[in-house]
Design a protein around this motif. Structure first.
Motif, PDB file in Angstrom:
ATOM      1  N   VAL A 266      43.582  34.288  25.953  1.00 24.70           N
ATOM      2  CA  VAL A 266      43.552  35.317  26.994  1.00 24.70           C
ATOM      3  C   VAL A 266      43.156  34.679  28.314  1.00 24.70           C
ATOM      4  N   VAL A 267      43.869  35.023  29.362  1.00 27.15           N
ATOM      5  CA  VAL A 267      43.543  34.564  30.712  1.00 27.15           C
ATOM      6  C   VAL A 267      42.576  35.559  31.337  1.00 27.15           C
ATOM      7  N   ASP A 268      41.445  35.060  31.797  1.00 24.58           N
ATOM      8  CA  ASP A 268      40.466  35.928  32.449  1.00 24.58           C
ATOM      9  C   ASP A 268      41.040  36.428  33.760  1.00 24.58           C
ATOM     10  N   VAL A 269      41.116  37.728  33.903  1.00 21.45           N
ATOM     11  CA  VAL A 269      41.653  38.336  35.122  1.00 21.45           C
ATOM     12  C   VAL A 269      40.483  38.812  35.974  1.00 21.45           C
ATOM     13  N   PRO A 270      40.228  38.151  37.102  1.00 22.09           N
ATOM     14  CA  PRO A 270      39.087  38.548  37.936  1.00 22.09           C
ATOM     15  C   PRO A 270      39.224  39.995  38.390  1.00 22.09           C
ATOM     16  N   PRO A 271      38.163  40.789  38.238  1.00 25.54           N
ATOM     17  CA  PRO A 271      38.230  42.174  38.719  1.00 25.54           C
ATOM     18  C   PRO A 271      38.179  42.197  40.242  1.00 25.54           C
ATOM     19  N   PRO A 272      38.594  43.291  40.847  1.00 27.11           N
ATOM     20  CA  PRO A 272      38.455  43.400  42.308  1.00 27.11           C
ATOM     21  C   PRO A 272      36.988  43.253  42.695  1.00 27.11           C
ATOM     22  N   PRO A 273      36.721  42.766  43.894  1.00 28.26           N
ATOM     23  CA  PRO A 273      35.324  42.595  44.290  1.00 28.26           C
ATOM     24  C   PRO A 273      34.564  43.917  44.215  1.00 28.26           C
ATOM     25  N   THR A 274      33.372  43.872  43.627  1.00 28.79           N
ATOM     26  CA  THR A 274      32.526  45.056  43.547  1.00 28.79           C
ATOM     27  C   THR A 274      31.883  45.295  44.912  1.00 28.79           C
ATOM     28  N   ILE A 275      32.187  46.414  45.499  1.00 24.02           N
ATOM     29  CA  ILE A 275      31.699  46.708  46.837  1.00 24.02           C
ATOM     30  C   ILE A 275      30.402  47.502  46.726  1.00 24.02           C
ATOM     31  N   THR A 276      29.290  46.804  46.883  1.00 20.58           N
ATOM     32  CA  THR A 276      27.973  47.432  46.880  1.00 20.58           C
ATOM     33  C   THR A 276      27.255  46.953  48.128  1.00 20.58           C
ATOM     34  N   PRO A 277      27.450  47.628  49.246  1.00 17.97           N
ATOM     35  CA  PRO A 277      26.948  47.127  50.526  1.00 17.97           C
ATOM     36  C   PRO A 277      25.463  46.812  50.552  1.00 17.97           C
ATOM     37  N   GLY A 278      24.665  47.483  49.742  1.00 14.16           N
ATOM     38  CA  GLY A 278      23.232  47.225  49.748  1.00 14.16           C
ATOM     39  C   GLY A 278      22.824  46.047  48.907  1.00 14.16           C
ATOM     40  N   GLN A 279      23.791  45.364  48.269  1.00 11.45           N
ATOM     41  CA  GLN A 279      23.493  44.222  47.418  1.00 11.45           C
ATOM     42  C   GLN A 279      24.326  43.020  47.868  1.00 11.45           C
ATOM     43  N   THR A 280      23.873  41.838  47.471  1.00 14.56           N
ATOM     44  CA  THR A 280      24.611  40.623  47.814  1.00 14.56           C
ATOM     45  C   THR A 280      25.993  40.661  47.170  1.00 14.56           C
ATOM     46  N   THR A 281      27.014  40.403  47.956  1.00 15.23           N
ATOM     47  CA  THR A 281      28.405  40.450  47.497  1.00 15.23           C
ATOM     48  C   THR A 281      29.148  39.213  47.979  1.00 15.23           C
ATOM     49  N   ALA A 282      29.826  38.534  47.062  1.00 11.94           N
ATOM     50  CA  ALA A 282      30.658  37.383  47.428  1.00 11.94           C
ATOM     51  C   ALA A 282      32.100  37.856  47.578  1.00 11.94           C
ATOM     52  N   LEU A 283      32.629  37.771  48.777  1.00 11.99           N
ATOM     53  CA  LEU A 283      34.016  38.156  49.023  1.00 11.99           C
ATOM     54  C   LEU A 283      34.924  37.018  48.569  1.00 11.99           C
ATOM     55  N   PRO A 284      35.812  37.249  47.599  1.00 10.61           N
ATOM     56  CA  PRO A 284      36.593  36.154  47.015  1.00 10.61           C
ATOM     57  C   PRO A 284      37.762  35.721  47.890  1.00 10.61           C
ATOM     58  N   ASP A 285      38.278  34.558  47.575  1.00 11.24           N
ATOM     59  CA  ASP A 285      39.450  34.020  48.277  1.00 11.24           C
ATOM     60  C   ASP A 285      40.705  34.520  47.569  1.00 11.24           C
ATOM     61  N   ASP A 286      40.966  35.820  47.697  1.00 10.09           N
ATOM     62  CA  ASP A 286      42.140  36.396  47.053  1.00 10.09           C
ATOM     63  C   ASP A 286      42.929  37.201  48.070  1.00 10.09           C
ATOM     64  N   ASN A 287      43.928  37.927  47.589  1.00 11.74           N
ATOM     65  CA  ASN A 287      44.788  38.665  48.513  1.00 11.74           C
ATOM     66  C   ASN A 287      44.112  39.876  49.123  1.00 11.74           C
ATOM     67  N   SER A 288      42.909  40.234  48.644  1.00 13.66           N
ATOM     68  CA  SER A 288      42.242  41.399  49.219  1.00 13.66           C
ATOM     69  C   SER A 288      41.457  41.039  50.474  1.00 13.66           C
ATOM     70  N   VAL A 289      40.806  39.878  50.470  1.00 17.67           N
ATOM     71  CA  VAL A 289      39.986  39.524  51.623  1.00 17.67           C
ATOM     72  C   VAL A 289      39.929  38.014  51.829  1.00 17.67           C
ATOM     73  N   GLY A 290      40.910  37.292  51.293  1.00 13.42           N
ATOM     74  CA  GLY A 290      40.958  35.847  51.443  1.00 13.42           C
ATOM     75  C   GLY A 290      41.661  35.428  52.725  1.00 13.42           C
ATOM     76  N   PHE A 291      41.723  34.112  52.943  1.00 12.51           N
ATOM     77  CA  PHE A 291      42.272  33.559  54.176  1.00 12.51           C
ATOM     78  C   PHE A 291      43.484  32.673  53.910  1.00 12.51           C
ATOM     79  N   GLN A 292      44.298  32.525  54.945  1.00 13.79           N
ATOM     80  CA  GLN A 292      45.384  31.556  54.886  1.00 13.79           C
ATOM     81  C   GLN A 292      44.792  30.159  54.753  1.00 13.79           C
ATOM     82  N   PRO A 293      45.472  29.238  54.048  1.00 19.10           N
ATOM     83  CA  PRO A 293      44.919  27.900  53.841  1.00 19.10           C
ATOM     84  C   PRO A 293      44.515  27.222  55.154  1.00 19.10           C
ATOM     85  N   ASP A 294      43.304  26.676  55.156  1.00 24.04           N
ATOM     86  CA  ASP A 294      42.790  25.868  56.275  1.00 24.04           C
ATOM     87  C   ASP A 294      42.691  26.630  57.589  1.00 24.04           C
ATOM     88  N   THR A 295      42.610  27.943  57.525  1.00 27.14           N
ATOM     89  CA  THR A 295      42.487  28.741  58.744  1.00 27.14           C
ATOM     90  C   THR A 295      41.438  29.832  58.535  1.00 27.14           C
TER      91      THR A 295
END
Length: 402
Positions: A266-295
């Motif tokens: 089974v391939v682990d499928v990362p869930p969408p980022p958990t949005i809990t503004p009052g807690q520490t949240t790591a925004l992932p490098d994916d199509n939801s909030v990631g960046f173009q390469p090297d920019t």
């Protein structure tokens, strides 16, 4: 039916039966149905055809989408008109892909109706061989299957390769069990494959991709964004391999996986980022909030706005609230360059939060490059970047500070 048609079917069906496949009578959906599929976005030439199809665990029962069936009918019909005898090959997609049979289609019929009968009998038998196909080796190596199909479709005329699989390969050098690979920018993964001489040989061929992202239990389903990333990656791989045109079939594949096939991890499928503004949240490098390469440019600014809106609201709800943004990066280039890029990405998140109504004076930013707790080694042999871990290391961490 001509002797050559019967020869092809005997090879394919004998190979399938020898590999433990079901017979045509037991296979669901055997044979070709007539018309009704969407037209492919690429012209399909009259030339060799190679079908890489999976009858494996974690992927729906094998079969050909209607658009692929229609295109195949068209090729064989035009081949008879041109007096050309196309070679048809079926590749079994599993942990060690092999050809399940190959032969030439021809018709010695003296009129159009008889030629159509030859074609239809051939296609019905071929369809049964497809639906009866079963994996023999555990895991799945989609990259090698695509290369084998590309070699099989080579010849004096441009050929066509059809891949029907979920695309979730579990064999190196393209193993989606590797953390972050599903979200990695396609260009980076393609360059890593190129550096390993692992791109498939598809020079001048038309490539049709079907079923990408369509899975069966126990494989967790992909989100629309993850499926889009997977389609973009395989399109980029086929293009880098020399394909003259790449068509993606959107017709979904459903149903259970075959019950008589070896296991696939089974391939682990990362869930969408958990949005809990009052807690520490790591925004992932994916199509939801990631960046173009090297920019510091978002891949999808509208998607990033949707992710960041709750954080902006969090700040505006109380004047005492503050957040700190920390950018992290892969270990590529100089340390100073890593810090600069990760800082600019943190600043880009801040700018978008301010655009969404957050007060700028309550948002601090910094970049730490690859020097941060939780860094995953993303440098492989020879100093080459590993796309999956590199993607996992690219984040912007949001921490409430008040």
């Amino acid at each position: 039916m001509t002797s050559r048609t019967a020869g092809l079917l005997s090879v394919l069906l004998a190979a399938a039966l020898a590999a433990g496949c079901s017979s045509g009578e037991d296979a669901a959906g055997g044979g070709f149905s007539g018309g009704g599929g969407s037209a492919l976005s690429c012209p399909v030439p009259v030339g060799p055809l190679a079908f890489a199809v999976s009858g494996r665990s974690n992927s729906p029962e094998p079969g050909l989408p209607q658009a692929v069936q229609d295109a195949t009918v068209s090729v064989l019909t035009r081949a008879v008109d041109e007096g050309y005898e196309p070679r048809i090959t079926l590749v079994n997609v599993d942990g060690r892909p092999v050809s399940a049979g190959s032969e030439t289609f021809s018709s010695d019929a003296g009129n159009g109706i008889a030629a159509e009968d030859d074609r239809n009998q051939f296609l019905n038998g071929f369809g049964e061989a497809v639906t009866g196909l079963r994996a023999q080796t555990p895991e799945v190596d989609v990259l090698t299957a695509l290369d084998l199909a590309g070699r099989s479709a080579g010849g004096n005329r441009p050929g066509t390769v059809v891949l029907v699989d979920s695309g979730l390969s579990t064999v190196a050098p393209l193993d989606f069990r590797q953390r972050g690979l599903l979200d990695a920018p396609p260009a980076e993964t393609v360059e890593a494959l190129r550096a390993n001489n692992a791109l498939p040989g598809l020079q001048g061929e038309t490539v049709v991709l079907a079923g990408l992202g369509d899975v069966a239990e126990p494989q967790p389903a992909l989100s629309p964004a993850q499926r889009s990333s997977l389609v973009a990656l395989w399109t980029a791989i086929a293009t880098a391999g020399g394909a003259s045109c790449v068509a993606v079939v959107d017709e979904p594949r459903g149903g259970d996986a075959p019950s008589d096939a070896p296991a696939v991890s089974v391939v682990d499928v990362p869930p969408p980022p958990t949005i809990t503004p009052g807690q520490t949240t790591a925004l992932p490098d994916d199509n939801s909030v990631g960046f173009q390469p090297d920019t510091a440019e978002f891949r999808d600014r509208n998607a990033a706005r949707a992710v960041l809106t709750p954080f902006a609201q969090f700040l505006t709800e109380s004047p005492s609230r503050r957040i700190a943004l920390t950018g992290t990066s892969a270990r590529a280039g100089t340390e100073a360059g890593q810090v600069d890029l990760s800082t600019r990405r943190a600043e880009a998140v801040k700018a978008l939060l301010v655009e969404l109504g957050a007060p700028a004076d309550r948002i601090s930013t910094r970049g730490v490059g690859s020097r941060f707790p939780g860094y995953v080694n993303d440098v492989g042999p020879g100093g080459r970047q590993l796309p999956g871990p590199a993607s996992a290391n690219r984040t912007v961490i949001v921490e409430p500070s008040g």
